[in-house]
Design a protein around this motif. Structure first.
Motif, mmCIF file in Angstrom:
data_model
loop_
_atom_site.group_PDB
_atom_site.id
_atom_site.type_symbol
_atom_site.label_atom_id
_atom_site.label_comp_id
_atom_site.label_asym_id
_atom_site.label_seq_id
_atom_site.Cartn_x
_atom_site.Cartn_y
_atom_site.Cartn_z
ATOM 1 N N GLY A 45 -6.768 33.992 118.832
ATOM 2 C CA GLY A 45 -7.257 35.277 119.337
ATOM 3 C C GLY A 45 -7.838 36.187 118.286
ATOM 4 O O GLY A 45 -7.988 37.384 118.533
ATOM 5 N N ASN A 46 -8.213 35.645 117.149
ATOM 6 C CA ASN A 46 -8.718 36.496 116.071
ATOM 7 C C ASN A 46 -10.224 36.425 115.856
ATOM 8 O O ASN A 46 -10.844 37.430 115.526
ATOM 9 C CB ASN A 46 -8.020 36.129 114.754
ATOM 10 C CG ASN A 46 -6.534 36.364 114.820
ATOM 11 O OD1 ASN A 46 -6.069 37.348 115.387
ATOM 12 N ND2 ASN A 46 -5.764 35.444 114.260
ATOM 13 N N CYS A 47 -10.814 35.244 116.008
ATOM 14 C CA CYS A 47 -12.208 35.074 115.577
ATOM 15 C C CYS A 47 -13.240 35.358 116.665
ATOM 16 O O CYS A 47 -14.397 35.637 116.362
ATOM 17 C CB CYS A 47 -12.410 33.669 115.029
ATOM 18 S SG CYS A 47 -12.343 32.363 116.279
ATOM 19 N N GLY A 48 -12.886 35.248 117.915
ATOM 20 C CA GLY A 48 -13.819 35.503 119.014
ATOM 21 C C GLY A 48 -14.771 34.362 119.312
ATOM 22 O O GLY A 48 -15.626 34.471 120.188
ATOM 23 N N THR A 49 -14.637 33.255 118.634
ATOM 24 C CA THR A 49 -15.535 32.111 118.836
ATOM 25 C C THR A 49 -15.462 31.563 120.264
ATOM 26 O O THR A 49 -16.452 31.086 120.802
ATOM 27 C CB THR A 49 -15.180 30.982 117.847
ATOM 28 O OG1 THR A 49 -15.220 31.521 116.526
ATOM 29 C CG2 THR A 49 -16.149 29.813 117.951
ATOM 30 N N CYS A 50 -14.308 31.643 120.880
ATOM 31 C CA CYS A 50 -14.090 31.038 122.201
ATOM 32 C C CYS A 50 -14.399 31.994 123.357
ATOM 33 O O CYS A 50 -13.953 31.756 124.479
ATOM 34 C CB CYS A 50 -12.651 30.551 122.309
ATOM 35 S SG CYS A 50 -11.451 31.909 122.273
ATOM 36 N N ARG A 101 -13.403 37.099 128.304
ATOM 37 C CA ARG A 101 -12.058 36.672 127.910
ATOM 38 C C ARG A 101 -12.154 35.727 126.719
ATOM 39 O O ARG A 101 -13.200 35.134 126.454
ATOM 40 C CB ARG A 101 -11.366 35.929 129.069
ATOM 41 C CG ARG A 101 -11.178 36.738 130.333
ATOM 42 C CD ARG A 101 -10.317 37.969 130.158
ATOM 43 N NE ARG A 101 -8.981 37.682 129.695
ATOM 44 C CZ ARG A 101 -7.896 37.639 130.475
ATOM 45 N NH1 ARG A 101 -8.012 37.870 131.769
ATOM 46 N NH2 ARG A 101 -6.718 37.379 129.964
ATOM 47 N N LEU A 102 -11.055 35.598 126.029
ATOM 48 C CA LEU A 102 -10.952 34.604 124.971
ATOM 49 C C LEU A 102 -10.291 33.375 125.586
ATOM 50 O O LEU A 102 -9.157 33.449 126.072
ATOM 51 C CB LEU A 102 -10.119 35.139 123.812
ATOM 52 C CG LEU A 102 -10.699 36.359 123.087
ATOM 53 C CD1 LEU A 102 -9.745 36.799 121.977
ATOM 54 C CD2 LEU A 102 -12.083 36.093 122.530
ATOM 55 N N ALA A 103 -10.993 32.255 125.555
ATOM 56 C CA ALA A 103 -10.475 31.040 126.196
ATOM 57 C C ALA A 103 -9.149 30.592 125.588
ATOM 58 O O ALA A 103 -8.325 29.995 126.274
ATOM 59 C CB ALA A 103 -11.510 29.919 126.091
HETATM 60 FE FE1 FES Z 1 -10.553 32.254 117.733
HETATM 61 FE FE2 FES Z 1 -10.191 31.970 120.393
HETATM 62 S S1 FES Z 1 -10.328 33.795 119.236
HETATM 63 S S2 FES Z 1 -10.610 30.449 118.931
#
Ligand code: FES
Length: 120
Positions: A45-50, A101-103
């Motif tokens: 839940g930190n990077c936002g990539t998902c 949302r974050l997957a």
């Molecule tokens: Fe980093 Fe979901 S926020 S993979």
């Protein structure tokens, strides 16, 4: 059982079953289990990539999916996908304030949803 449909302009749509009531399975875990290529990085839940966009299949209401957890709140605030006012309202309504949302953080609930990726 909930039906989760993954949709992307770069891939064929795929609908899978989610285990109803598990309350532990994330969108990302379900995607990985079914070889759906959602990008991810930290898985915390930190990077936002998902980042994905989640909506009800019928399009008539906002999906429940449980309120955002603190990590999701922080990330979505940082990336400008929600406002502080929306977060405050979320704690009143007990439903997510946004379709973003974050997957890796969103837990699958017993509802049919559409998950659009990539969302950027
Ligand atoms: Fe980093 Fe979901 S926020 S993979």
């Amino acid at each position: 059982m909930a039906l989760i449909t993954f949709s992307s302009p770069m891939h064929k749509d795929k609908t899978v079953y989610a285990v109803a009531g598990s309350h532990t399975q994330t969108i990302l875990a379900l995607a990985k289990e079914h070889h759906i290529p959602i990008d991810f990085g930290c898985q915390e839940g930190n990077c936002g990539t998902c980042l994905v966009k989640v909506s009800s299949v019928d399009g008539k209401r906002r999906p429940m999916g449980g309120p955002l957890n603190p990590r999701e709140v922080a990330a979505l605030l940082e990336f400008g996908h929600i406002t502080k006012a929306e977060v405050e309202q979320m704690y009143v309504d007990d439903i997510p304030p946004t379709q973003w949302r974050l997957a890796c953080q969103m837990i699958v609930r017993d509802e049919d949803i559409l998950v659009e990726y990539p969302s950027k």
